[in-house]
Design a protein around this motif. Sequence first.
Motif, PDB file in Angstrom:
ATOM      1  N   ASN A   1       0.814  -1.214   0.000  1.00  0.00           N
ATOM      2  CA  ASN A   1       0.000   0.000   0.000  1.00  0.00           C
ATOM      3  C   ASN A   1       0.853   1.272   0.000  1.00  0.00           C
ATOM      4  N   GLY A   2       2.176   1.094   0.009  1.00  0.00           N
ATOM      5  CA  GLY A   2       3.078   2.237  -0.041  1.00  0.00           C
ATOM      6  C   GLY A   2       3.074   3.077   1.207  1.00  0.00           C
ATOM      7  N   ARG A   3       2.748   2.470   2.357  1.00  0.00           N
ATOM      8  CA  ARG A   3       2.607   3.240   3.586  1.00  0.00           C
ATOM      9  C   ARG A   3       3.894   3.297   4.407  1.00  0.00           C
ATOM     10  N   THR A   4       4.996   2.802   3.883  1.00  0.00           N
ATOM     11  CA  THR A   4       6.249   2.842   4.638  1.00  0.00           C
ATOM     12  C   THR A   4       7.332   3.517   3.801  1.00  0.00           C
ATOM     13  N   PRO A   5       8.322   4.102   4.454  1.00  0.00           N
ATOM     14  CA  PRO A   5       9.404   4.782   3.708  1.00  0.00           C
ATOM     15  C   PRO A   5      10.183   3.838   2.807  1.00  0.00           C
ATOM     16  N   ASP A   6      10.155   2.537   3.120  1.00  0.00           N
ATOM     17  CA  ASP A   6      10.953   1.583   2.359  1.00  0.00           C
ATOM     18  C   ASP A   6      10.176   0.970   1.194  1.00  0.00           C
ATOM     19  N   ALA A   7       8.941   1.434   0.969  1.00  0.00           N
ATOM     20  CA  ALA A   7       8.076   0.770  -0.012  1.00  0.00           C
ATOM     21  C   ALA A   7       8.670   0.806  -1.421  1.00  0.00           C
ATOM     22  N   ARG A   8       9.207   1.965  -1.836  1.00  0.00           N
ATOM     23  CA  ARG A   8       9.737   2.047  -3.201  1.00  0.00           C
ATOM     24  C   ARG A   8      10.934   1.133  -3.373  1.00  0.00           C
ATOM     25  N   ARG A   9      11.892   1.169  -2.423  1.00  0.00           N
ATOM     26  CA  ARG A   9      13.059   0.279  -2.524  1.00  0.00           C
ATOM     27  C   ARG A   9      12.630  -1.183  -2.544  1.00  0.00           C
ATOM     28  N   TRP A  10      11.685  -1.514  -1.674  1.00  0.00           N
ATOM     29  CA  TRP A  10      11.201  -2.909  -1.618  1.00  0.00           C
ATOM     30  C   TRP A  10      10.591  -3.329  -2.953  1.00  0.00           C
ATOM     31  N   ARG A  11       9.764  -2.417  -3.565  1.00  0.00           N
ATOM     32  CA  ARG A  11       9.099  -2.764  -4.823  1.00  0.00           C
ATOM     33  C   ARG A  11      10.116  -2.965  -5.940  1.00  0.00           C
ATOM     34  N   ASP A  12      11.129  -2.133  -5.962  1.00  0.00           N
ATOM     35  CA  ASP A  12      12.177  -2.296  -6.980  1.00  0.00           C
ATOM     36  C   ASP A  12      12.893  -3.630  -6.810  1.00  0.00           C
TER      37      ASP A  12
ATOM     38  N   ALA B   1      11.699  -6.322  -5.398  1.00  0.00           N
ATOM     39  CA  ALA B   1      10.769  -7.401  -5.740  1.00  0.00           C
ATOM     40  C   ALA B   1      10.648  -7.554  -7.253  1.00  0.00           C
ATOM     41  N   ASN B   2      10.569  -6.439  -7.977  1.00  0.00           N
ATOM     42  CA  ASN B   2      10.477  -6.504  -9.438  1.00  0.00           C
ATOM     43  C   ASN B   2      11.717  -7.174 -10.029  1.00  0.00           C
ATOM     44  N   ARG B   3      12.889  -6.787  -9.502  1.00  0.00           N
ATOM     45  CA  ARG B   3      14.137  -7.378 -10.001  1.00  0.00           C
ATOM     46  C   ARG B   3      14.164  -8.883  -9.749  1.00  0.00           C
ATOM     47  N   LEU B   4      13.749  -9.293  -8.559  1.00  0.00           N
ATOM     48  CA  LEU B   4      13.744 -10.720  -8.234  1.00  0.00           C
ATOM     49  C   LEU B   4      12.725 -11.477  -9.073  1.00  0.00           C
ATOM     50  N   GLU B   5      11.567 -10.844  -9.324  1.00  0.00           N
ATOM     51  CA  GLU B   5      10.544 -11.531 -10.126  1.00  0.00           C
ATOM     52  C   GLU B   5      11.038 -11.766 -11.542  1.00  0.00           C
ATOM     53  N   ARG B   6      11.767 -10.792 -12.095  1.00  0.00           N
ATOM     54  CA  ARG B   6      12.320 -10.975 -13.440  1.00  0.00           C
ATOM     55  C   ARG B   6      13.332 -12.111 -13.456  1.00  0.00           C
ATOM     56  N   MET B   7      14.108 -12.206 -12.377  1.00  0.00           N
ATOM     57  CA  MET B   7      15.092 -13.286 -12.308  1.00  0.00           C
ATOM     58  C   MET B   7      14.408 -14.654 -12.219  1.00  0.00           C
ATOM     59  N   ILE B   8      13.305 -14.708 -11.461  1.00  0.00           N
ATOM     60  CA  ILE B   8      12.591 -15.983 -11.305  1.00  0.00           C
ATOM     61  C   ILE B   8      11.902 -16.383 -12.589  1.00  0.00           C
ATOM     62  N   GLY B   9      11.322 -15.393 -13.278  1.00  0.00           N
ATOM     63  CA  GLY B   9      10.590 -15.693 -14.500  1.00  0.00           C
ATOM     64  C   GLY B   9       9.147 -16.038 -14.178  1.00  0.00           C
ATOM     65  N   PRO B  10       8.314 -16.147 -15.202  1.00  0.00           N
ATOM     66  CA  PRO B  10       6.888 -16.438 -14.980  1.00  0.00           C
ATOM     67  C   PRO B  10       6.710 -17.815 -14.367  1.00  0.00           C
ATOM     68  N   ALA B  11       5.685 -17.947 -13.537  1.00  0.00           N
ATOM     69  CA  ALA B  11       5.375 -19.226 -12.905  1.00  0.00           C
ATOM     70  C   ALA B  11       3.887 -19.479 -13.008  1.00  0.00           C
ATOM     71  N   PRO B  12       3.467 -20.720 -13.197  1.00  0.00           N
ATOM     72  CA  PRO B  12       2.042 -21.028 -13.311  1.00  0.00           C
ATOM     73  C   PRO B  12       1.328 -20.773 -11.991  1.00  0.00           C
ATOM     74  N   GLY B  13       0.039 -20.460 -12.099  1.00  0.00           N
ATOM     75  CA  GLY B  13      -0.748 -20.297 -10.893  1.00  0.00           C
ATOM     76  C   GLY B  13      -0.316 -19.122 -10.054  1.00  0.00           C
ATOM     77  N   VAL B  14       0.042 -18.012 -10.662  1.00  0.00           N
ATOM     78  CA  VAL B  14       0.543 -16.870  -9.913  1.00  0.00           C
ATOM     79  C   VAL B  14      -0.534 -16.362  -8.967  1.00  0.00           C
ATOM     80  N   ARG B  15      -0.144 -16.144  -7.698  1.00  0.00           N
ATOM     81  CA  ARG B  15      -1.073 -15.669  -6.682  1.00  0.00           C
ATOM     82  C   ARG B  15      -0.481 -14.439  -6.006  1.00  0.00           C
ATOM     83  N   ALA B  16      -1.371 -13.519  -5.684  1.00  0.00           N
ATOM     84  CA  ALA B  16      -0.928 -12.313  -4.986  1.00  0.00           C
ATOM     85  C   ALA B  16      -1.401 -12.295  -3.537  1.00  0.00           C
ATOM     86  N   ASP B  17      -2.240 -13.281  -3.118  1.00  0.00           N
ATOM     87  CA  ASP B  17      -2.724 -13.284  -1.730  1.00  0.00           C
ATOM     88  C   ASP B  17      -1.579 -13.656  -0.790  1.00  0.00           C
TER      89      ASP B  17
END
Length: 396
Positions: free
Chosen positions: A34-45, A47-63
């Motif tokens: 929700n972007g409610r912490t000072p570290d949210a932007r760094r964390w999102r960056d 996470a995006n970098r790690l997700e690209r490294m992992i690659g797509p995965a079946p059954g993607v869930r965000a819960d």
Amino acid sequence: TVGSRLAAEVVALVGGDLRSPEADIARALIALRNGRTPDARRWRDDANRLERMIGPAPGVRADLDGVGLVIALAFPERIAHRVERTATGATYLLASGTRAGVTGPLAAVEWLAVADVTRASGRTAAGSGAIIRSAAALTELQMEQAASHLMTDRVEADFVGGRVQARRERRIGAILRTSVPVRASAQEGRDAVRRVLRRDGLTLFSWPDAADGLRRRLAMLRRELGDPWPDVSDAGLIETLDTWLASELDALASGTPVDRLDLTSALRRLLPWPEAVRLDDLVPERLEVPSGSRVRITYPEPDGDPTSRPVVAVKLQECFGWAETPRLVDGRVPVLFHLLSPAGRPLAVTDDLASFWSGPYAQVRAEMRGRYPRHPWPEDPWAATPTKHTKNRAAR
């Protein structure tokens, strides 16, 4: 699967050492999304970098249901089970064997996947010496998925009331899941008894005098002569359990009380042949003294002082005129005499009888003749007749 996005988010949070309110990683993840912490932007960056490294995965869930599974897969030895709950929190046992406390909403959860645990100074509110800094709830099914390699299922045994009692225990590392009494198979019972003996040592045995005496004699031979005489120290006997105690292990495993074991016969299996024919010559059980009495020799304990001597405790009057101190083990070890009063109290300790009669005896005589007038205290002990009786009885 938990999906690559959730896995990337959790790893970015844990790897970035971001603070988790009340140690709850799921709550921290919501705040970051929700972007409610000072570290949210760094964390999102991250996470995006790690997700690209992992690659797509079946059954993607965000819960958030899979947060605990991601952490458990990364740190299976930190899977934790609640063992105690108090008004201020709860204590958990980790699969690694560490106990740690947590407060807040996570204290209501039975299973946790712990990302960070740290030692505390003093005791925590939950009553342990460590604090869980970040963790997530874990279902039992997720725990089994992540920690299958830590699962054990085996029969354990202990001595209760002198008998072996066996239980089948299922564990996740150090965490006990189930424990039920069972009748162990012969092999399970033997293995369980071995484990108990290796854990607790030989103190669980009640050594009768005959077995204890034989063990001490063998220990003296081992100390003085070495091989082929066996090592009968605690460590030596535990190492060779299957050699000397094989049938007794079977008996114990099947329920025979420990105090019914014939440990003397068991120890005799260790006797080396043909050297064993000289056992009684080298380390006799008893020593004949000049009075004719055959007095038991007390040999040192197997794990005691390596300089200790075999001891003969005998009334002083039974040794009159004895000049040469007996030596055991082919003359290697002099006997240490405890010369006793008529009441059985020590008067002198010596391994040199000739010197005792020629010197300290005179002082002993001066002190004792008035206290024990019915017993002989000759001025010349060399010429006196050895006796275990009073003067009157000896004269008759």
